[in-house]
Design a protein around this motif. Sequence first.
Motif, PDB file in Angstrom:
ATOM      1  N   PRO A 208      44.289  66.227   9.292  1.00 33.28           N
ATOM      2  CA  PRO A 208      43.280  65.438  10.020  1.00 33.28           C
ATOM      3  C   PRO A 208      43.868  64.649  11.183  1.00 33.28           C
ATOM      4  O   PRO A 208      43.155  64.296  12.116  1.00 33.28           O
ATOM      5  CB  PRO A 208      42.737  64.484   8.945  1.00 33.28           C
ATOM      6  CG  PRO A 208      43.041  65.151   7.643  1.00 33.28           C
ATOM      7  CD  PRO A 208      44.335  65.882   7.871  1.00 33.28           C
TER       8      PRO A 208
ATOM      9  N   GLY B 218      42.123  69.167  16.984  1.00 33.47           N
ATOM     10  CA  GLY B 218      43.119  70.153  17.417  1.00 33.47           C
ATOM     11  C   GLY B 218      42.597  71.116  18.476  1.00 33.47           C
ATOM     12  O   GLY B 218      43.029  72.270  18.531  1.00 33.47           O
ATOM     13  N   LYS B 219      41.677  70.654  19.308  1.00 30.94           N
ATOM     14  CA  LYS B 219      41.236  71.482  20.436  1.00 30.94           C
ATOM     15  C   LYS B 219      42.242  71.315  21.572  1.00 30.94           C
ATOM     16  O   LYS B 219      42.682  70.194  21.839  1.00 30.94           O
ATOM     17  CB  LYS B 219      39.821  71.075  20.878  1.00 30.94           C
ATOM     18  CG  LYS B 219      38.796  71.334  19.776  1.00 30.94           C
ATOM     19  CD  LYS B 219      37.388  70.930  20.148  1.00 30.94           C
ATOM     20  CE  LYS B 219      36.470  71.172  18.942  1.00 30.94           C
ATOM     21  NZ  LYS B 219      35.067  70.786  19.202  1.00 30.94           N
ATOM     22  N   HIS B 220      42.570  72.413  22.200  1.00 27.58           N
ATOM     23  CA  HIS B 220      43.602  72.358  23.236  1.00 27.58           C
ATOM     24  C   HIS B 220      43.089  71.745  24.537  1.00 27.58           C
ATOM     25  O   HIS B 220      43.842  71.121  25.271  1.00 27.58           O
ATOM     26  CB  HIS B 220      44.170  73.762  23.507  1.00 27.58           C
ATOM     27  CG  HIS B 220      45.010  74.280  22.374  1.00 27.58           C
ATOM     28  ND1 HIS B 220      46.377  74.156  22.353  1.00 27.58           N
ATOM     29  CD2 HIS B 220      44.681  74.870  21.199  1.00 27.58           C
ATOM     30  CE1 HIS B 220      46.852  74.687  21.236  1.00 27.58           C
ATOM     31  NE2 HIS B 220      45.845  75.126  20.512  1.00 27.58           N
TER      32      HIS B 220
ATOM     33  N   ALA C 173      43.996  68.320  26.205  1.00 28.65           N
ATOM     34  CA  ALA C 173      43.496  67.288  25.293  1.00 28.65           C
ATOM     35  C   ALA C 173      44.595  66.274  24.988  1.00 28.65           C
ATOM     36  O   ALA C 173      45.610  66.617  24.403  1.00 28.65           O
ATOM     37  CB  ALA C 173      43.010  67.932  23.998  1.00 28.65           C
ATOM     38  N   GLN C 174      44.385  65.037  25.388  1.00 26.30           N
ATOM     39  CA  GLN C 174      45.333  63.961  25.106  1.00 26.30           C
ATOM     40  C   GLN C 174      44.552  62.689  24.863  1.00 26.30           C
ATOM     41  O   GLN C 174      43.787  62.255  25.721  1.00 26.30           O
ATOM     42  CB  GLN C 174      46.245  63.712  26.306  1.00 26.30           C
ATOM     43  CG  GLN C 174      47.208  64.812  26.595  1.00 26.30           C
ATOM     44  CD  GLN C 174      48.300  64.302  27.530  1.00 26.30           C
ATOM     45  OE1 GLN C 174      49.197  63.591  27.114  1.00 26.30           O
ATOM     46  NE2 GLN C 174      48.186  64.650  28.788  1.00 26.30           N
ATOM     47  N   LEU C 175      44.776  62.091  23.698  1.00 23.24           N
ATOM     48  CA  LEU C 175      44.065  60.862  23.353  1.00 23.24           C
ATOM     49  C   LEU C 175      45.091  59.753  23.174  1.00 23.24           C
ATOM     50  O   LEU C 175      45.916  59.796  22.258  1.00 23.24           O
ATOM     51  CB  LEU C 175      43.263  61.059  22.066  1.00 23.24           C
ATOM     52  CG  LEU C 175      42.386  59.877  21.647  1.00 23.24           C
ATOM     53  CD1 LEU C 175      41.256  59.663  22.646  1.00 23.24           C
ATOM     54  CD2 LEU C 175      41.800  60.103  20.258  1.00 23.24           C
ATOM     55  N   GLY C 176      45.038  58.771  24.058  1.00 27.91           N
ATOM     56  CA  GLY C 176      46.026  57.697  24.017  1.00 27.91           C
ATOM     57  C   GLY C 176      45.521  56.453  23.318  1.00 27.91           C
ATOM     58  O   GLY C 176      44.323  56.302  23.071  1.00 27.91           O
ATOM     59  N   ASP C 177      46.469  55.561  22.994  1.00 26.88           N
ATOM     60  CA  ASP C 177      46.139  54.262  22.385  1.00 26.88           C
ATOM     61  C   ASP C 177      45.462  54.383  21.026  1.00 26.88           C
ATOM     62  O   ASP C 177      44.497  53.662  20.750  1.00 26.88           O
ATOM     63  CB  ASP C 177      45.202  53.454  23.309  1.00 26.88           C
ATOM     64  CG  ASP C 177      45.865  53.067  24.605  1.00 26.88           C
ATOM     65  OD1 ASP C 177      47.006  52.601  24.551  1.00 26.88           O
ATOM     66  OD2 ASP C 177      45.233  53.237  25.661  1.00 26.88           O
ATOM     67  N   ILE C 178      45.955  55.285  20.185  1.00 30.07           N
ATOM     68  CA  ILE C 178      45.307  55.415  18.874  1.00 30.07           C
ATOM     69  C   ILE C 178      45.813  54.380  17.874  1.00 30.07           C
ATOM     70  O   ILE C 178      45.364  54.348  16.725  1.00 30.07           O
ATOM     71  CB  ILE C 178      45.474  56.833  18.278  1.00 30.07           C
ATOM     72  CG1 ILE C 178      46.956  57.162  18.033  1.00 30.07           C
ATOM     73  CG2 ILE C 178      44.828  57.882  19.174  1.00 30.07           C
ATOM     74  CD1 ILE C 178      47.166  58.387  17.169  1.00 30.07           C
TER      75      ILE C 178
ATOM     76  N   HIS D  32      40.243  61.536  12.597  1.00 29.28           N
ATOM     77  CA  HIS D  32      40.192  62.993  12.470  1.00 29.28           C
ATOM     78  C   HIS D  32      40.284  63.593  13.863  1.00 29.28           C
ATOM     79  O   HIS D  32      39.417  63.352  14.703  1.00 29.28           O
ATOM     80  CB  HIS D  32      38.886  63.434  11.795  1.00 29.28           C
ATOM     81  CG  HIS D  32      38.769  62.960  10.381  1.00 29.28           C
ATOM     82  ND1 HIS D  32      39.036  63.768   9.298  1.00 29.28           N
ATOM     83  CD2 HIS D  32      38.441  61.749   9.870  1.00 29.28           C
ATOM     84  CE1 HIS D  32      38.868  63.084   8.185  1.00 29.28           C
ATOM     85  NE2 HIS D  32      38.491  61.854   8.504  1.00 29.28           N
ATOM     86  N   TRP D  33      41.328  64.361  14.087  1.00 32.25           N
ATOM     87  CA  TRP D  33      41.562  65.013  15.374  1.00 32.25           C
ATOM     88  C   TRP D  33      41.372  66.509  15.148  1.00 32.25           C
ATOM     89  O   TRP D  33      41.909  67.073  14.211  1.00 32.25           O
ATOM     90  CB  TRP D  33      42.980  64.691  15.846  1.00 32.25           C
ATOM     91  CG  TRP D  33      43.420  65.296  17.145  1.00 32.25           C
ATOM     92  CD1 TRP D  33      44.363  66.275  17.313  1.00 32.25           C
ATOM     93  CD2 TRP D  33      42.971  64.944  18.474  1.00 32.25           C
ATOM     94  NE1 TRP D  33      44.536  66.542  18.649  1.00 32.25           N
ATOM     95  CE2 TRP D  33      43.691  65.749  19.381  1.00 32.25           C
ATOM     96  CE3 TRP D  33      42.035  64.040  18.959  1.00 32.25           C
ATOM     97  CZ2 TRP D  33      43.508  65.666  20.768  1.00 32.25           C
ATOM     98  CZ3 TRP D  33      41.849  63.958  20.336  1.00 32.25           C
ATOM     99  CH2 TRP D  33      42.579  64.759  21.230  1.00 32.25           C
TER     100      TRP D  33
ATOM    101  N   LEU E 135      47.757  61.265  20.887  1.00 31.60           N
ATOM    102  CA  LEU E 135      47.520  62.545  20.212  1.00 31.60           C
ATOM    103  C   LEU E 135      47.391  63.650  21.239  1.00 31.60           C
ATOM    104  O   LEU E 135      46.734  63.468  22.272  1.00 31.60           O
ATOM    105  CB  LEU E 135      46.213  62.493  19.414  1.00 31.60           C
ATOM    106  CG  LEU E 135      46.257  61.870  18.032  1.00 31.60           C
ATOM    107  CD1 LEU E 135      44.874  61.972  17.397  1.00 31.60           C
ATOM    108  CD2 LEU E 135      47.281  62.559  17.149  1.00 31.60           C
TER     109      LEU E 135
ATOM    110  N   GLN F  13      43.346  61.005  28.345  1.00 33.02           N
ATOM    111  CA  GLN F  13      44.226  61.021  29.509  1.00 33.02           C
ATOM    112  C   GLN F  13      44.234  62.410  30.111  1.00 33.02           C
ATOM    113  O   GLN F  13      44.043  63.386  29.403  1.00 33.02           O
ATOM    114  CB  GLN F  13      45.653  60.649  29.065  1.00 33.02           C
ATOM    115  CG  GLN F  13      45.714  59.282  28.411  1.00 33.02           C
ATOM    116  CD  GLN F  13      46.990  59.082  27.634  1.00 33.02           C
ATOM    117  OE1 GLN F  13      47.650  60.035  27.254  1.00 33.02           O
ATOM    118  NE2 GLN F  13      47.326  57.823  27.402  1.00 33.02           N
TER     119      GLN F  13
END
Lengths: 387, 387
Positions: free
Chosen positions: B29, A345-347, A325-330, A342-343, B4, A386
Motif C-alpha cells: 500500500p 503505483g501508477k507511473h 507520478a511523484q507525491l511529495g511531503d507525505i 495507499h499509493w 513517493l 511534483q
Amino acid sequence: MTTLRTPGPTIGVVGGGQLGRMLAEAAAPLGVEVVVLDPTPDCPAALVARDQIVADFDDEAGIRDLAERADILTFEIELADQNVMDRISEETGTPVHPKPSTLETIHDKLVQKRELEDAGVPVPPFRKVDDADDIRAAIDDYGAPVMLKARTGGYDGRGNVPVESKADAEDALESVAGPAMVESFVDFEREVSVIAVKGDDEVATFPLGENVHEDEILRETIVPARSSEAVTERAYDVARDVLEVMDGRGVYGIELFEATDGEILLNEIAPRPHNSGHWTIEGTQTSQFEQHIRAVLGWPLGSTALRSPTVMTNLLGDVEEEGLAQLGDIDEILETPGASLHWYGKHQARPLRKMGHVTVTADGDDDSVDDLLETARDLKAAVTFQS
Amino acid sequence: MTTLRTPGPTIGVVGGGQLGRMLAEAAAPLGVEVVVLDPTPDCPAALVARDQIVADFDDEAGIRDLAERADILTFEIELADQNVMDRISEETGTPVHPKPSTLETIHDKLVQKRELEDAGVPVPPFRKVDDADDIRAAIDDYGAPVMLKARTGGYDGRGNVPVESKADAEDALESVAGPAMVESFVDFEREVSVIAVKGDDEVATFPLGENVHEDEILRETIVPARSSEAVTERAYDVARDVLEVMDGRGVYGIELFEATDGEILLNEIAPRPHNSGHWTIEGTQTSQFEQHIRAVLGWPLGSTALRSPTVMTNLLGDVEEEGLAQLGDIDEILETPGASLHWYGKHQARPLRKMGHVTVTADGDDDSVDDLLETARDLKAAVTFQS
C-alpha cells in the motif's frame, strides 16, 4: 467446508488498476492467488499479483489464458466484454462472478434503470432519449435542469451532461454522441453509498458512507454517513433490493441520493468493489476487497462491523499536465495517528487521475466524523504532486 | 521530506518466509517494492514480493544481486551472515538495517547477554560454559534447574536444554554440541514481549503482549498483557534500554520475563519483526511490518496505539509427519466477527511448523482478553490439518 492449500485458489481478474491491486493485497493473507489481465505493462496490480497477462480487456486469447489459469474469473472494470467472458467461461468451465448478464444490465444505464424500477427500487424519473425532443419533453415533465446521460461507457461523471434549458438540448445531445437517456435532477441532501455483497447463500451490507463529489468525481467518503437512522435503514433496504436484481456473487457499489425529503433514490451501480468502499480496509473487520475475494470463491462472508468512524480522501492527480507520478511531503500523513496511506503505483500522473487515497480512522473515542474530515482535508492539503 | 514515486523504493530482504511475506503485504500500500532472497523456490513471500532471488542465505552472489537491486537491505532471519552482508553493503553502497554488528551481537547469546548487562538491562544470572563443571557451579549458585543454551543457532527453543541436576550436566552439554552458556531459571508470573522500533531519530514501542509458550514454541499472544500498569511501564523502560544497545533502524522483538516479584528480566531479542507482534496487523494503527518498512527506509514511524484488545494464535502443523499443507474447516474462522486468517503459503506441513495464524480483535466494548482468548482457542480447535 472450506479448505486451504498451497497454492490456494487462483482468481483471474480482468483489469489491473488500483482495485485489482487492493484485491490482490486482500487475497494474499488468505493464501488466495490473483492473476490480472491489463493492457498496461506493470499495471498497479502487477506488484502484488502472482502474475499479469498483458492484453486488452476484450482480448479473447488473453481472457482464455486467464480463464485457464484461474478457478474463478471476475473483473474490476466494466469495460470487460460480457459476451466474450460468457463464451470463454462456457468453453473453459471457469465460472465468472458477478455474472456477465449483470454486467450487461449495468452496462446500459437505461436497461439498468428499467430493471431496477421493475423490481421496486426507487429511481429518479427517467426516460429514453432518441432525439432532442425527448430531452425537451423531460424538461416539461421534471422541470429544468435535467441530467442527460450516455447509456454506455460513462464513469466518474464522464458522459453525464446537465441540460439547463430546452435551448441547450441539441448541443447536449451532440456532446453525448450515442444512445442516451435523461433523468430528473434529484434535489439531494447528500450522496451516500452502500457497499453490498452477494455471497453464496447470504448477503451483507457495509455501514452507510456519505460521499462528497466535485465535478462528479468522488473526493471523500465519510462513515458513518450523517444521515438519520431511519434514512440509513432505508438505504440498506434499497441496497438489498438492488442485490436481488443482480446475478452472481461479489461486491456491488450502490450509489444513492438522500433526497431533501429523506427519500432514498438509486443513482448508479458498480458490479465490483467501489471507490466509496476503500475506507473499509481500515474501517471494518473485513474489507470490501476481502469480501469480494470470499464472495467470488463462494466462501463465507466476514463481518462488516464498523471498527471506528472513518474518513477516506482521494489523492487525485493535482497536475497541470501528464507527467511522472511523484507525491511529495507525505511525512504528515505518515506521522498522523490513525492515517493510512495507499499509493496505487501508477507511473504517470494526469489531472484528476486517482493516484492513491488516505484513510483516517478515529484515534480515540472523542473523534467525530467532522474532526476526521478536517484531518483528512489537512493531510491532503499537505501533500503536493511534483513534476 | 519523503516523496513517493512509481516504482517506489526497493527493500531487499534476506529470507522469504512468513515474515518476508507479511513485510511485502505491508509494503504494497505504500508503493514500496520488496525483493526477497530465499533458497526455497516459491517461498511464502514470493506470492506478494516483486521478485525472489533463489539463493542460500549466505550466498555471496545472491546477496550482491539483492543489494544491487535494492535501496536498503534488511533480513527476516538471523541465519543471514553478518560478515557477508557487511562486506557487500560496503561494496555496493546499499545500507543494511539493522546493522550487521547488531546481528553479530545477538547471534551469540553470551555476547548478547554481556552487552545488555553492561548497559544496565536486567538479565537473569548467567555464565559462560566451557565444561560440565561450569554447569554444576551454576547449579550451586542459582539452584536447580538451570537452562543450558547453545550460544548460537538456536530458535523456537531449539538449543535450549533444562538441566535438572548436577548428574545431568555431562549429557546436557553433549546434546548442545557447541559453545554454550547457562542461565538461572526465572520463576516467572508470565512471559511478555515488547515489539520496539528504532527509527531514524525516534523510537516507538507497541503495547505489551503476553505470550503463551508450549514446548518453547509460541502459541498465543494476548494484548494488552494482564500485567499491572507498573510492570507494563517497567517493560517499556527495559525495551527502550535494549534499543540503546542495538545499532541500526528496524523492528526488534524483545521477549521478557515478568518474574513473580514483578521484576522484568530480558529473555531473548530478535532483530526483526517477531511472531509475538503478528497481532499488530489488526490490533494497532501501524503494524510491526509497516513499521519495519518505514524504519529501514528512514521514514517517519507510525502510531502504535492499540485499536482494540487482540489475541493471536499460531496455526502450527498439527500433523504426524511431513505432508502437503492442507487446512480444513476454516469456515468458523471466516465467519467469526473479529477473526482474521493469515495463511503463510508453505507447501509442506511439518509437525509444529508455523503454517499460519489467526487474530481475534474485540468485536464490541464488552470483550475482555479472556473472552478473546477463548474464542481464539475455539477457532484453532475447529480447524484440522489434513494429510
